[in-house]
Design a protein around this motif. Sequence first.
Motif, PDB file in Angstrom:
ATOM      1  N   THR A   2       0.801  -1.213   0.000  1.00 25.63           N
ATOM      2  CA  THR A   2       0.000   0.000   0.000  1.00 25.63           C
ATOM      3  C   THR A   2       0.836   1.266   0.000  1.00 25.63           C
ATOM      4  OG1 THR A   2      -0.136  -0.025   2.398  1.00 25.63           O
ATOM      5  CG2 THR A   2      -1.889  -1.150   1.192  1.00 25.63           C
ATOM      6  N   GLU A   3       2.094   1.195   0.380  1.00 29.03           N
ATOM      7  CA  GLU A   3       2.953   2.379   0.438  1.00 29.03           C
ATOM      8  C   GLU A   3       3.519   2.683  -0.943  1.00 29.03           C
ATOM      9  OE1 GLU A   3       3.659   4.272   3.340  1.00 29.03           O
ATOM     10  OE2 GLU A   3       2.047   3.052   4.134  1.00 29.03           O
ATOM     11  N   ARG A   4       3.916   3.912  -1.161  1.00 21.77           N
ATOM     12  CA  ARG A   4       4.576   4.299  -2.402  1.00 21.77           C
ATOM     13  C   ARG A   4       5.904   3.569  -2.526  1.00 21.77           C
ATOM     14  NH1 ARG A   4       5.101  10.281  -1.152  1.00 21.77           N
ATOM     15  NH2 ARG A   4       7.189   9.652  -1.700  1.00 21.77           N
ATOM     16  N   GLN A   5       6.216   3.152  -3.714  1.00 21.28           N
ATOM     17  CA  GLN A   5       7.484   2.472  -3.955  1.00 21.28           C
ATOM     18  C   GLN A   5       8.676   3.397  -3.773  1.00 21.28           C
ATOM     19  OE1 GLN A   5       8.036  -0.833  -4.455  1.00 21.28           O
ATOM     20  NE2 GLN A   5       5.892  -1.043  -3.962  1.00 21.28           N
ATOM     21  N   ARG A   9      13.616   4.267   2.414  1.00 20.11           N
ATOM     22  CA  ARG A   9      13.788   2.913   2.966  1.00 20.11           C
ATOM     23  C   ARG A   9      13.644   2.902   4.480  1.00 20.11           C
ATOM     24  NH1 ARG A   9      18.314  -0.518  -0.036  1.00 20.11           N
ATOM     25  NH2 ARG A   9      16.711  -1.497  -1.247  1.00 20.11           N
ATOM     26  N   PHE A  10      14.246   3.888   5.140  1.00 20.81           N
ATOM     27  CA  PHE A  10      14.214   3.949   6.596  1.00 20.81           C
ATOM     28  C   PHE A  10      13.881   5.359   7.032  1.00 20.81           C
ATOM     29  CE2 PHE A  10      17.257   0.683   5.432  1.00 20.81           C
ATOM     30  CZ  PHE A  10      16.749  -0.401   6.127  1.00 20.81           C
ATOM     31  N   LYS A  22      15.756   8.837  19.078  1.00 25.12           N
ATOM     32  CA  LYS A  22      15.365   8.847  17.672  1.00 25.12           C
ATOM     33  C   LYS A  22      14.471   7.630  17.415  1.00 25.12           C
ATOM     34  CE  LYS A  22      18.007  12.236  16.103  1.00 25.12           C
ATOM     35  NZ  LYS A  22      17.455  13.452  15.509  1.00 25.12           N
ATOM     36  N   ARG A  23      13.535   7.771  16.505  1.00 25.45           N
ATOM     37  CA  ARG A  23      12.709   6.631  16.079  1.00 25.45           C
ATOM     38  C   ARG A  23      13.293   6.094  14.784  1.00 25.45           C
ATOM     39  NH1 ARG A  23       6.304   6.752  16.025  1.00 25.45           N
ATOM     40  NH2 ARG A  23       6.788   6.477  18.220  1.00 25.45           N
ATOM     41  N   TRP A  24      13.477   4.781  14.723  1.00 27.22           N
ATOM     42  CA  TRP A  24      14.009   4.104  13.536  1.00 27.22           C
ATOM     43  C   TRP A  24      12.983   3.086  13.088  1.00 27.22           C
ATOM     44  CZ3 TRP A  24      15.174  -0.790  11.853  1.00 27.22           C
ATOM     45  CH2 TRP A  24      16.047  -0.891  10.762  1.00 27.22           C
ATOM     46  N   GLU A  25      12.541   3.199  11.851  1.00 30.42           N
ATOM     47  CA  GLU A  25      11.590   2.234  11.301  1.00 30.42           C
ATOM     48  C   GLU A  25      11.674   2.255   9.781  1.00 30.42           C
ATOM     49  OE1 GLU A  25       7.424   3.270  12.051  1.00 30.42           O
ATOM     50  OE2 GLU A  25       8.075   5.299  12.451  1.00 30.42           O
ATOM     51  N   LEU A  26      11.102   1.226   9.173  1.00 28.74           N
ATOM     52  CA  LEU A  26      11.088   1.166   7.721  1.00 28.74           C
ATOM     53  C   LEU A  26      10.142   2.215   7.163  1.00 28.74           C
ATOM     54  CD1 LEU A  26      11.017  -2.649   6.886  1.00 28.74           C
ATOM     55  CD2 LEU A  26      12.964  -1.113   6.982  1.00 28.74           C
ATOM     56  N   GLY A  27      10.460   2.718   5.987  1.00 26.96           N
ATOM     57  CA  GLY A  27       9.591   3.676   5.323  1.00 26.96           C
ATOM     58  C   GLY A  27       8.376   3.024   4.694  1.00 26.96           C
ATOM     59  N   GLN A  28       8.475   1.752   4.359  1.00 30.97           N
ATOM     60  CA  GLN A  28       7.361   1.018   3.768  1.00 30.97           C
ATOM     61  C   GLN A  28       6.758   0.091   4.809  1.00 30.97           C
ATOM     62  OE1 GLN A  28       8.864  -1.127   0.416  1.00 30.97           O
ATOM     63  NE2 GLN A  28       9.020   0.684  -0.872  1.00 30.97           N
ATOM     64  N   LYS A  29       5.460   0.163   4.980  1.00 34.47           N
ATOM     65  CA  LYS A  29       4.761  -0.729   5.912  1.00 34.47           C
ATOM     66  C   LYS A  29       4.533  -2.087   5.257  1.00 34.47           C
ATOM     67  CE  LYS A  29       4.527   2.335   9.071  1.00 34.47           C
ATOM     68  NZ  LYS A  29       5.470   2.234  10.136  1.00 34.47           N
ATOM     69  N   ARG A  31       6.323  -4.855   5.846  1.00 33.08           N
ATOM     70  CA  ARG A  31       7.536  -5.675   5.809  1.00 33.08           C
ATOM     71  C   ARG A  31       7.717  -6.379   7.155  1.00 33.08           C
ATOM     72  NH1 ARG A  31       9.680  -5.804   0.550  1.00 33.08           N
ATOM     73  NH2 ARG A  31       9.275  -3.779  -0.385  1.00 33.08           N
ATOM     74  N   PHE A  32       8.668  -7.294   7.210  1.00 36.31           N
ATOM     75  CA  PHE A  32       8.892  -8.091   8.417  1.00 36.31           C
ATOM     76  C   PHE A  32       9.105  -7.228   9.659  1.00 36.31           C
ATOM     77  CE2 PHE A  32      11.723 -10.171  11.431  1.00 36.31           C
ATOM     78  CZ  PHE A  32      10.973 -11.293  11.740  1.00 36.31           C
ATOM     79  N   ASN A  33       9.835  -6.130   9.521  1.00 33.68           N
ATOM     80  CA  ASN A  33      10.141  -5.280  10.680  1.00 33.68           C
ATOM     81  C   ASN A  33       8.896  -4.798  11.416  1.00 33.68           C
ATOM     82  OD1 ASN A  33      12.499  -5.382   8.997  1.00 33.68           O
ATOM     83  ND2 ASN A  33      13.331  -3.712  10.187  1.00 33.68           N
ATOM     84  N   ASP A  34       7.769  -4.730  10.725  1.00 34.22           N
ATOM     85  CA  ASP A  34       6.530  -4.306  11.382  1.00 34.22           C
ATOM     86  C   ASP A  34       6.157  -5.218  12.553  1.00 34.22           C
ATOM     87  OD1 ASP A  34       6.200  -2.102   9.782  1.00 34.22           O
ATOM     88  OD2 ASP A  34       4.684  -3.025   8.488  1.00 34.22           O
ATOM     89  N   ALA A  35       6.606  -6.470  12.518  1.00 31.98           N
ATOM     90  CA  ALA A  35       6.320  -7.397  13.629  1.00 31.98           C
ATOM     91  C   ALA A  35       6.994  -6.938  14.917  1.00 31.98           C
ATOM     92  CB  ALA A  35       6.776  -8.804  13.274  1.00 31.98           C
ATOM     93  N   LEU A  36       8.065  -6.182  14.790  1.00 29.66           N
ATOM     94  CA  LEU A  36       8.776  -5.676  15.968  1.00 29.66           C
ATOM     95  C   LEU A  36       8.236  -4.325  16.414  1.00 29.66           C
ATOM     96  CD1 LEU A  36      12.450  -6.527  14.940  1.00 29.66           C
ATOM     97  CD2 LEU A  36      10.891  -7.879  16.350  1.00 29.66           C
ATOM     98  N   GLY A  37       7.676  -3.563  15.479  1.00 30.04           N
ATOM     99  CA  GLY A  37       7.229  -2.204  15.781  1.00 30.04           C
ATOM    100  C   GLY A  37       8.379  -1.241  15.612  1.00 30.04           C
TER     101      GLY A  37
END
Length: 152
Positions: A2-5, A9-10, A22-29, A31-37
């Motif tokens: 659903t996110e823009r290509q 990335r981060f 600082k908050r660190w997260e992926l730019g695209q929702k 992905r696997f990292n979402d399981a960690l928050g």
Amino acid sequence: MTERQDAPRFLYADDPDHPGWKRWELGQKGRFNDALGPLSVKVEGDIARVRMAVDTRHSNLADNLHGGALLAFVDVAMFAAARGFDVLHHGGAVTLDVAVQFMAAGSVAEPIEARVELLRETGRLLFLRGLIVQDHGNVANFSGTVRKVTGK
């Protein structure tokens, strides 16, 4: 997806929930990292503190943190710490190896934190080590190598 290509990335910016971090997260929702928050990062001298809020989705049947969730956190925390150390930005990178020794059960009742040291940086390699801690003590220790794929 659903996110823009062309989304970054981060994302690495002031964490509105944790002043001074600082908050660190992926730019695209999605992905696997979402399981960690989202992770919170704070560099203090030679140590990058990477914090994750945990809940029952990270637990095992004994109501402790699941070993797989801890392993995933270790892997992702190395990248978040590398960004905090200002040695990894938007270029690609991969984990070459990681070794983890579990020392105690992790609790789902409190945040978990990786305290990461950058031992050495070469042209393309980052050598890191750290401890996974909670208020009750050390949960695990780890070491790993990350390889930069494209630039910094």
